[in-house]
Write an enzyme that holds these catalytic residues in place. Structure first.
Site, mmCIF file in Angstrom:
data_model
loop_
_atom_site.group_PDB
_atom_site.id
_atom_site.type_symbol
_atom_site.label_atom_id
_atom_site.label_comp_id
_atom_site.label_asym_id
_atom_site.label_seq_id
_atom_site.Cartn_x
_atom_site.Cartn_y
_atom_site.Cartn_z
ATOM 1 C CG HIS A 127 -1.973 1.028 1.169
ATOM 2 N ND1 HIS A 127 -1.716 2.336 1.497
ATOM 3 C CD2 HIS A 127 -3.270 0.969 0.780
ATOM 4 C CE1 HIS A 127 -2.836 3.041 1.316
ATOM 5 N NE2 HIS A 127 -3.787 2.235 0.878
ATOM 6 C CD GLU A 186 -5.085 1.551 -3.288
ATOM 7 O OE1 GLU A 186 -6.264 1.516 -2.954
ATOM 8 O OE2 GLU A 186 -4.160 1.742 -2.484
HETATM 9 P P1 PGA Z 1 -9.463 6.171 0.338
HETATM 10 O O1 PGA Z 1 -8.265 5.142 0.574
HETATM 11 O O2 PGA Z 1 -10.615 5.357 -0.168
HETATM 12 O O3 PGA Z 1 -9.722 6.769 1.668
HETATM 13 O O4 PGA Z 1 -8.988 7.166 -0.669
HETATM 14 C C1 PGA Z 1 -8.015 4.186 -0.389
HETATM 15 C C2 PGA Z 1 -6.881 3.282 0.006
HETATM 16 O O5 PGA Z 1 -6.099 3.594 0.892
HETATM 17 O O6 PGA Z 1 -6.732 2.237 -0.588
#
Ligand code: PGA
Length: 253
Positions: A98, A170
């Site tokens: 992440h 992401e």
């Molecule tokens: P968020 O976080 O939905 O608060 O933008 C997404 C994530 O950390 O995967």
């Protein structure tokens, strides 16, 4: 392919009361809902895994996930949690790489790769997060960055293990910001990821790899970020702290 909707609860639910309240709201939000053909994966902090495990038991569409893992089985690794410990609690998935771990804790692709391999070896399913920063986006380096993160993060995987892999695109600039990409940008990242996977292992082994989107997903943005670009699911941060919202997202996905 089953859609996968992941709740990343991060370092939240900081007390016994908050956890109890969350699970109660979740029970209520799930009442009368049928999620066949979908998997809802809850990734609470390690300290809550056992409680979530008990809560989710018996519903085959609700799965347990961890937010991190270490690559060794057991031993002198202070503060780490092993894949076997996760498995023992009924965990099936673990988030790896992440952006908060990459950029706040300095996690490198080589460590991420070891975690991916350890999970697969132990029949657990990695959710590998990749994505470009805003600087990299401005420099038009998105394709380059995600290709590199895939190459390094997936090094040495045996093809037979690939069906357990989930890739989460992401964009770092969209995580926690409410700034979102266009659906064609998400789609194009997905195509790059597919191309890298097929290029490495061929279609036969990689067609079951699910490619999902994460970053500012909500009931309002799900259409643009998941439905239009035909993603295989989403990874939800902030909105997963509200069970009713999360369930709404899962229904729309
Ligand atoms: P968020 O976080 O939905 O608060 O933008 C997404 C994530 O950390 O995967």
């Amino acid at each position: 392919m089953e859609k996968i909707i992941v709740a990343n609860l991060k370092m939240n639910l900081i007390s016994h009361e908050e956890r109890t309240r969350y699970l109660k709201m979740l029970r209520k939000a799930l009442t009368g809902k049928d999620f066949s053909g979908r998997e809802l994966v809850f990734c609470p902090p390690f300290v809550h895994l056992e409680y979530f495990s008990k809560e989710l038991k018996g519903n085959k569409n609700l799965k347990l996930g961890a937010q991190n893992v270490f690559w060794e089985k057991e031993g002198a690794y202070t503060g780490e949690i092993s894949p076997l410990q996760l498995k023992d609690l009924g965990v099936e998935y673990a988030i790896v790489g992440h952006s908060e771990r990459r950029y706040i804790l300095g996690e490198r692709d080589s460590a991420i790769n070891k975690k991916v391999l350890a999970l697969l070896k132990n029949n657990l399913r990695p959710i590998l997060c990749i994505g470009e920063t805003s600087e990299e986006k401005e420099l038009n380096q998105t394709a380059q960055v995600i290709t590199r993160q895939l190459e390094l993060g997936l090094k040495g995987i045996r093809p037979g293990f690939l069906e357990n892999l989930v890739i989460a695109y992401e964009p770092v600039w969209s995580v926690g910001t409410d700034v979102i990409p266009l659906s064609n940008e998400v789609m194009s990242a997905k195509l790059i990821i597919r191309k890298v996977l097929t290029g490495k292992w061929g279609r036969k082994y990689t067609e079951k790899v699910r490619i999902i989107y994460g970053g500012s997903v909500s009931g309002q943005t799900i259409e643009e970020l998941c439905v239009k670009p035909q993603m295989d699911g989403v990874l939800v941060g902030r909105q997963s702290l509200y069970p009713a919202q999360f369930i709404k997202i899962a229904e729309k996905c």
